[in-house]
Scaffold this active site. Structure first.
Site, PDB file in Angstrom:
ATOM      1  CD  GLN A  93      -2.342   2.810 -25.862  1.00  0.00           C
ATOM      2  OE1 GLN A  93      -2.878   2.325 -26.667  1.00  0.00           O
ATOM      3  NE2 GLN A  93      -3.451   4.054 -24.809  1.00  0.00           N
ATOM      4  CB  CYS A  94       2.879  -1.878 -29.044  1.00  0.00           C
ATOM      5  SG  CYS A  94       1.012  -1.146 -30.151  1.00  0.00           S
ATOM      6  CB  THR A 147       7.083  -4.629 -19.148  1.00  0.00           C
ATOM      7  OG1 THR A 147       7.558  -4.023 -19.578  1.00  0.00           O
ATOM      8  CG2 THR A 147       6.248  -4.297 -19.156  1.00  0.00           C
ATOM      9  CB  THR A 169       5.427 -14.785  -4.431  1.00  0.00           C
ATOM     10  OG1 THR A 169       4.243 -13.968  -4.560  1.00  0.00           O
ATOM     11  CG2 THR A 169       4.897 -16.134  -4.279  1.00  0.00           C
ATOM     12  CG  ASP A 209       2.712  -7.642  -2.427  1.00  0.00           C
ATOM     13  OD1 ASP A 209       3.015  -7.273  -3.297  1.00  0.00           O
ATOM     14  OD2 ASP A 209       2.002  -8.991  -2.178  1.00  0.00           O
ATOM     15  CB  SER A 210       7.290  -5.844  -4.827  1.00  0.00           C
ATOM     16  OG  SER A 210       6.426  -5.708  -6.157  1.00  0.00           O
ATOM     17  CB  THR A 228       6.645 -10.670  -9.737  1.00  0.00           C
ATOM     18  OG1 THR A 228       5.702 -11.165  -9.671  1.00  0.00           O
ATOM     19  CG2 THR A 228       7.259 -12.482  -9.521  1.00  0.00           C
ATOM     20  CG  ASP A 229       3.011  -7.977  -8.494  1.00  0.00           C
ATOM     21  OD1 ASP A 229       2.567  -8.476  -8.705  1.00  0.00           O
ATOM     22  OD2 ASP A 229       1.574  -7.279  -6.872  1.00  0.00           O
TER      23      ASP A 229
HETATM   24  N1  ASP Z   1       2.880  -9.911  -4.930  1.00  0.00           N
HETATM   25  C1  ASP Z   1       3.619  -9.840  -4.979  1.00  0.00           C
HETATM   26  C2  ASP Z   1       4.918  -9.092  -5.214  1.00  0.00           C
HETATM   27  O1  ASP Z   1       4.950  -8.203  -5.892  1.00  0.00           O
HETATM   28  C3  ASP Z   1       4.080 -10.690  -6.317  1.00  0.00           C
HETATM   29  C4  ASP Z   1       5.074 -11.848  -6.790  1.00  0.00           C
HETATM   30  O2  ASP Z   1       6.212 -11.570  -5.531  1.00  0.00           O
HETATM   31  O3  ASP Z   1       5.313 -12.726  -7.399  1.00  0.00           O
HETATM   32  O4  ASP Z   1       5.313  -8.795  -3.993  1.00  0.00           O
END
Ligand code: ASP
Length: 354
Positions: free
Chosen positions: A290-291, A178, A24, A68-69, A100-101
């Site tokens: 899972q926590c 995470t 992003t 896009d990640s 971020t993904d």
């Molecule tokens: N879909 C985007 C990515 O991971 C989301 C981001 O960067 O925040 O590339």
């Protein structure tokens, strides 16, 4: 002589290599579909004129096609590792711009691939594109560059000697992080390990939490990641056919089983039989919770003892991202299920509390 050297060190500009993979932070809106799409690096840099206020030498490397990640895969991790390896001696630190993904997967994978790392590899990105008025990208990028350039006054070496994620107010260990929010600027958490630094008016490092690798060991990159691994997420009502078909995936070498609380699962004899058969066939099964906070201790409840007795290995307090990438790394190194199981329980790069 000593004074001259010190003086020289203090006037030398930090040299940082900025690696742009996409995400992003560098995206712009497609005028037709209105969806965000990765854009070119110069657009990104044009939007951060403040970079020039940092008295750093910054070079950049960008992926041929920024992504896009969500499209990230181990071959991209290999590309990032190769850029770092080829330029390791030339730079004081590395900043990776990343979506971020899957940032926590990349941070975890690189922490295993970059062995004996003694320089900072700081991964950052943003929730809003850098061209937007309220972007968080500018601040994240500038702070990441400052962290990558920071020195430890006690020995003059880099302050950070590991792979870390810089986001909003925190610098977090990469393989402990995470993504927990899809909306907030504060998007990452590290449930089982303290912040490496707090980003406020000052950048306050938590010296006790920072990795200090044994000096003198040669920096070495391991490129092969074996993707014959899978997750199995337990839920009340899970059926035998779901578990069986996961364990019977052809060529599968390891499964990260995500369990309840401190490592518990339903006390179904069929589940234990499935695990026992899979382990006997040579599959590695690692139990993580899972926590997002706390540690697997399967002997605490009889609901966990069954899983342990059937042959699962404890993943202690590994994140889900660290567990799966560590498995890829160990199998990539050619480890057998037995050896990989042994190392899954050991702390290699600060990812696990033994
Ligand atoms: N879909 C985007 C990515 O991971 C989301 C981001 O960067 O925040 O590339």
């Amino acid at each position: 002589m000593r004074f001259e050297k010190k003086y020289h060190m203090s006037v030398k500009k930090p040299k940082i290599l900025l690696i742009y993979t996409g995400g992003t932070i560098g995206m712009i809106e497609n005028p037709d579909s209105k969806a965000l799409e990765p854009f070119d690096f110069n657009h990104l840099i044009d939007n951060v004129p403040k970079i020039k206020m940092l008295d750093f030498e910054i070079d950049n490397f960008q992926f041929d096609v920024p992504i896009d990640s969500a499209d990230m895969n181990p071959s991209h991790w290999g590309q990032m590792a190769k850029v770092i390896e080829d330029n390791y001696e030339k730079y004081d630190g590395f900043v990776i711009l990343h979506g971020t993904d899957t940032m926590a997967y990349t941070a975890s994978a690189l922490s295993f691939m970059l062995n004996n790392l003694t320089k900072p590899v700081i991964i950052t990105g943003s929730q809003l594109p850098i061209g937007e008025v309220r972007t968080d990208g500018e601040e994240n990028l500038i702070t990441a560059l400052q962290v990558a350039a920071a020195k430890d006054p006690s020995d003059g070496g880099p302050m950070v000697r590991e792979v870390a994620i810089l986001f909003q107010d925190s610098l977090l260990r990469g393989n402990r992080s995470t993504k927990f929010s899809a909306d907030n600027f504060d998007a990452f958490q590290s449930g089982n390990y303290p912040e490496l630094a707090h980003i406020g008016l000052d950048i306050t490092y938590n010296k006790e939490a920072l990795l200090r690798p044994t000096p003198g060991k040669e920096f070495k990159v391991e490129y092969i990641m074996d993707t014959n691994v899978a997750y199995l997420d337990l839920f009340p009502g899970i059926q035998e056919n779901v578990v069986k078909s996961t364990f019977n995936i052809p060529d599968l070498k390891g499964v990260v089983i995500k369990t309840f609380g401190v490592g518990n699962g339903p006390s179904c004899p069929w589940l234990f039989d499935c695990i026992r058969d899979a382990v006997a066939k040579g599959l590695l099964i690692v139990n993580i919770s899972q926590c997002s906070n706390g540690m697997v201790s399967p002997m605490k409840y009889s609901a966990g003892v069954g899983l342990a007795n059937a042959g699962t290995i404890s993943g202690h307090d590994l994140t889900s991202e660290a567990a799966i990438t560590k498995m890829m790394y160990l199998f990539g190194m050619g480890a057998t299920a037995q050896l990989a199981g042994k190392y899954m329980e050991k702390n290699l790069h600060g990812e696990l509390t033994e």
